[in-house]
Design an enzyme around this catalytic site. Structure first.
Site, PDB file in Angstrom:
ATOM      1  CG  HIS A   1      -2.177  -0.762   1.031  1.00 19.50           C
ATOM      2  ND1 HIS A   1      -3.296  -0.271   0.408  1.00 19.50           N
ATOM      3  CD2 HIS A   1      -2.485  -2.033   1.378  1.00 19.50           C
ATOM      4  CE1 HIS A   1      -4.239  -1.195   0.382  1.00 19.50           C
ATOM      5  NE2 HIS A   1      -3.772  -2.272   0.969  1.00 19.50           N
TER       6      HIS A   1
ATOM      7  CE  LYS B   1      -6.249  14.012  -0.735  1.00 24.26           C
ATOM      8  NZ  LYS B   1      -6.466  12.769  -1.387  1.00 24.26           N
ATOM      9  NE  ARG B   2      -4.914  10.453   9.537  1.00 26.13           N
ATOM     10  CZ  ARG B   2      -4.768   9.541  10.495  1.00 26.13           C
ATOM     11  NH1 ARG B   2      -5.611   8.539  10.616  1.00 26.13           N
ATOM     12  NH2 ARG B   2      -3.801   9.642  11.390  1.00 26.13           N
TER      13      ARG B   2
ATOM     14  CE  LYS C   1      -2.765  10.957   2.640  1.00 24.34           C
ATOM     15  NZ  LYS C   1      -3.365  10.158   1.549  1.00 24.34           N
TER      16      LYS C   1
ATOM     17  CB  THR D   1     -10.141   5.110  -2.512  1.00 24.04           C
ATOM     18  OG1 THR D   1      -9.822   5.394  -1.152  1.00 24.04           O
ATOM     19  CG2 THR D   1      -9.469   3.825  -2.935  1.00 24.04           C
TER      20      THR D   1
ATOM     21  CE  LYS E   1     -14.132   6.432  -0.942  1.00 24.74           C
ATOM     22  NZ  LYS E   1     -13.439   6.477   0.347  1.00 24.74           N
TER      23      LYS E   1
END
Length: 809
Positions: A378, A535-536, A541, A643, A647
């Site tokens: 992952h 998101k986290r 990110k 993911t 969405k």
């Protein structure tokens, strides 16, 4: 703009009775009233909203139970190959609405509840999220369970029933504060305790090599109590099982040699054993080498493998007598999928059972283990790799350490035979890393002990082959596969956005604007662009890149207030791991920028910045359908898949993103011209690394960037604490692994294109429709079909199990 209609108001205009069979509605009402009667305690005759929720949950659960039993009987009769999805995280969210959707009960429940003078949406809001995961990996596991049931696979999810899931996030003075998530405090209507299947799990002790074989002696025993949750497929009457283990101390725990004096102490010490399933470690993409975490990983693996072997040996429904005694056919009947390295101990544990307990010879046991296990990788971030100290293993799992050494020795002998004299290759490929602290590389163990290794997006799987596991790929290229992630369209379209078919995007925005106004006391312009980054919180990110864009927009408005700007409501949300200083500082920066921007009269409603507190599955179900722009801006080569990106695409938001993770395939499916793609590609990042990334070059040459950074640095956004963000600025200027400044200019230009298109609603909508129409590939049904055929060796089935009210053949 008109206020959005509530579901109740819509119902006043048109009853859903036509959509729901009258018989179903009457049956739901009757069942609801019966459950409500039993829910109310004798001395309390006034029902609370929570009583109504539980009555409805139990009503819906009644429809599951018969199908659940029938599904399991069906599997025992057919004796198919069973799929075991092992994960330390299952981020399920709420269950009520998903179950109604999958059973085709939603309209009947809606109408029945309306007739009883209640509001279904209000009851749904009472349910606690089951937050037994951190983010992507745990939510993926939940989507996969849904798809495996929908595709008729005999599949089981196995994990831990954490008493406390991912913490609740409160924002206090702009800072994240964590609160324990006591999600079980009112009970969980969806789980069934199964004490009859309780199993022992051993820790510590010593190993003895005897003429009869190897014995693991003097261990400390903890019991694993299973709790089963039904997982319904979509309208196919299949109901699979998620089995989560809870730790229980045995009755004689530390009492064997007690005397009167320490009896109380001994009973209190039971907590030490039961702490194993107390709390989810709140780290996403970060390895924390704590002994309790290793205990959790072994606990779930040891209990699960005993359960798998019991089910393999007995093949009659409800029977526990062994029927099979030979393990030759084990890989034909059992597939174990390791969701990342967290359940990696399945490999040495299966070897221990086969060799020590079942007396299978080593080579045969190894062949069985490899054919049974498969591993999903992952992440490529080095700080996320699990590398356990040998000393910790030696104490906690002495027999497993011996087995891992034996696995590694045979593996290195094989490599040495193929590459004689290549000592460096042996060092790189060893499961045991030498150094100050000897460590076990769990990813290497997974690759060696599995017959299939997959990444979770095409670009990620290529990086896995060419970089992370390059040596292993050269050794066994046939092992490596790609399985691009997916999401379940049941929860992420039918459930959270039922009106998409009626193109009520405007209504979603109105509804979410009302929610924001109520929760955050900020007046939102519902016709502004809803720019969402959820998101986290993690440096890779790049929430900081988003912050720089917001500050630059703010400066442009201030510089030229008369100019026409496209109004934006920027929403950033996500949790920071409690020990991750930089991530917590990023949250403080977002809230501080919001404080300045939102209260500046010059800006007005042209720009608003909101930090979405306590982002979780149930909040995602509200914000995603309301978004116009989806931010997916990680540095190329760092996000394995993502993911959330899928969405948003499915729900009609356009993506601004880098060529990273599944964004690459989204651009391929919808056409790159229908996404806003910007920034460095993976090869550019590599070239920049070779050359040496110098942040100051960008800072010196881009005046708007310099102004934004200087404002953050000087305390413009934190006047009471001018030095508050010095660590952020220092990191961005001197040791930014994720190259925020390198992508700033391209990002700003791309955001200008976003504004330009947003001014043309017709063209914007064309791209939205194109994205939705091309999102089919990103269904987890497609992903699971590929796993089934290419890794597990089973075929999905569209067979409908007869419902409980129809007699079986």
């Amino acid at each position: 703009m008109a206020k959005p209609l509530t579901d109740s108001e819509k119902r006043k205009q048109i009853s859903v009775r036509g959509l729901a069979g009258l018989g179903d509605v009457a049956e739901v009402r009757k069942s609801f009233n019966r459950h409500l009667h039993f829910t109310l305690v004798k001395d309390r005759n006034v029902a609370t909203p929570r009583d109504y929720f539980f009555a409805l949950a139990h009503t819906v659960r009644d429809h599951l139970v018969g199908r659940w039993i029938r599904t399991q009987q069906h599997y025992y009769e057919r004796d198919p190959k069973r799929i075991y999805y092992l994960s330390l995280e299952f981020y399920m969210g709420r269950t009520l609405q998903n179950t109604m959707v999958n059973l085709g009960l939603q309209n009947a429940c809606d109408e029945a509840i309306y007739q009883l003078g209640l509001d279904l949406e209000e009851l749904e809001e009472i349910e606690e999220d089951a937050g037994l995961g951190n983010g992507g990996l745990g939510r993926l596991a939940a989507c996969f369970l849904d798809s495996m049931a929908t595709l008729g696979l005999a599949a089981y999810g196995y994990g831990i029933r954490y008493e406390f899931g991912i913490f609740n996030q409160k924002i206090v003075n702009g800072w994240q504060v964590e609160e324990a998530d006591d999600w079980l405090r009112y009970g969980n209507p969806w789980e069934k305790a199964r004490p009859e299947y309780m199993l022992p799990v051993h820790f510590y002790g010593r190993v003895e090599h005897t003429p009869d074989g190897v014995k693991w002696l003097d261990t400390q025993v903890v019991l694993a109590m299973p709790y089963d949750t039904p997982v319904p497929g979509y309208k196919n009457n299949t109901v699979n099982t998620m089995r989560l283990w809870s730790a229980k101390a045995p009755n004689d725990f530390k009492l064997q040699d007690f005397n009167v004096g320490d009896y109380i102490e001994a009973v209190l010490d039971r907590n030490l054993a039961e702490n194993i399933s107390r709390v989810l470690y709140p780290n996403d993409n970060f390895f924390e080498g704590k002994e309790l975490r290793l205990k959790q990983e072994y606990f779930v693996v040891a209990a699960t493998l005993q359960d798998i072997i019991r089910r393999f040996k007995s093949s009659k429904f409800g029977c526990r007598d062994p029927v099979r005694t030979c393990f030759e056919t084990f890989p034909d009947k059992v597939a174990i999928q390791l969701n990342d390295t967290h359940p990696a101990l399945s490999i040495p544990e299966l070897m221990r059972i086969l060799v020590d307990v079942e007396k299978v010879d080593w080579d045969k046991a190894w062949e069985i283990t490899k054919k049974t296990c498969a591993y999903t990788n992952h992440t490529v971030l080095p700080e996320a790799l699990e590398r356990w100290p040998v000393s910790m293993f030696e104490k906690l799992l002495p027999r497993h350490l011996e087995i891992i050494y034996a696995i590694n020795q045979r593996h290195l002998d094989h490599v040495a035979a193929l590459f004689p004299g290549d000592v460096d290759r042996l060092r790189r490929m060893s499961v045991i890393e030498e150094g100050d602290c000897k460590r076990i590389n769990m990813a290497h163990l997974c690759v060696i002990g599995s017959h299939a290794v997959n990444g979770v997006a095409r670009i990620h799987s290529e990086i896995v082959k060419q970089s992370v596991f390059k040596d292993f790929y050269e050794l066994e290229p046939e092992k490596f596969q790609n399985k691009t992630n997916g999401i379940t369209p049941r929860r992420w379209l039918l459930l959270c956005n039922p009106g998409l078919a009626d193109t009520i995007v405007e209504e979603n925005k109105l509804k979410f604007s009302a929610f924001l106004e109520k929760e955050y006391k900020v007046k939102i312009n519902p016709s502004s662009m809803f720019d969402v980054h959820v998101k986290r919180i993690h440096e890779y990110k790049r929430q900081l890149l988003n912050c720089l864009h917001v500050v630059t927009l703010y400066n442009r408005i201030k510089r030229d207030p008369a100019k026409a700007f496209v109004p934006r409501t920027v929403m950033i949300g996500g949790k920071a791991a409690p020990g991750y200083h930089m991530a917590k500082l990023i949250i403080k920066l977002v809230t501080s920028i919001g404080d300045v921007v939102n209260h500046d009269p010059v800006v007005g409603d042209r720009l608003k910045v909101i930090f979405l507190e306590n982002y979780r599955v149930s909040l995602a179900e509200k914000v995603i359908p309301a978004a116009d722009l989806s931010q997916q801006i990680s540095t190329a080569g760092t996000e394995a898949s993502g993911t959330g990106n899928m969405k948003f695409m499915l729900n009609g938001a356009l993506t601004i993103g880098t060529m990273d993770g599944a964004n690459v395939e989204m651009a391929e499916e919808a056409g790159a011209e229908n996404l806003f793609i910007f920034g460095l590609r993976v090869e550019d990042v590599e070239a920049l690394d070779r050359k040496g990334y110098n942040a100051r070059e960008y800072y010196d040459h881009l005046p708007e960037l310099k102004q934004a950074v200087d404002q953050i640095s000087s305390g413009f956004f934190s006047p009471k604490e001018p030095d508050c963000f010095k660590d952020i600025v220092n990191m961005l200027m001197h040791h930014d692994r994720f190259k925020v400044f390198a992508d700033y200019e391209a990002y700003m230009q791309c955001q200008a294109q976003v504004d330009q298109l947003y001014r043309n609603p017709k063209e914007w909508t064309k791209k939205v429709i194109r994205n939705i129409a091309c999102s089919g590939k990103f269904s987890s049904d497609r992903t699971i079909t590929e796993y089934a055929r290419e890794i597990w060796g089973v075929e999905p089935s569209d067979l409908q199990i007869p419902p409980p009210n129809i007699p079986r053949d």
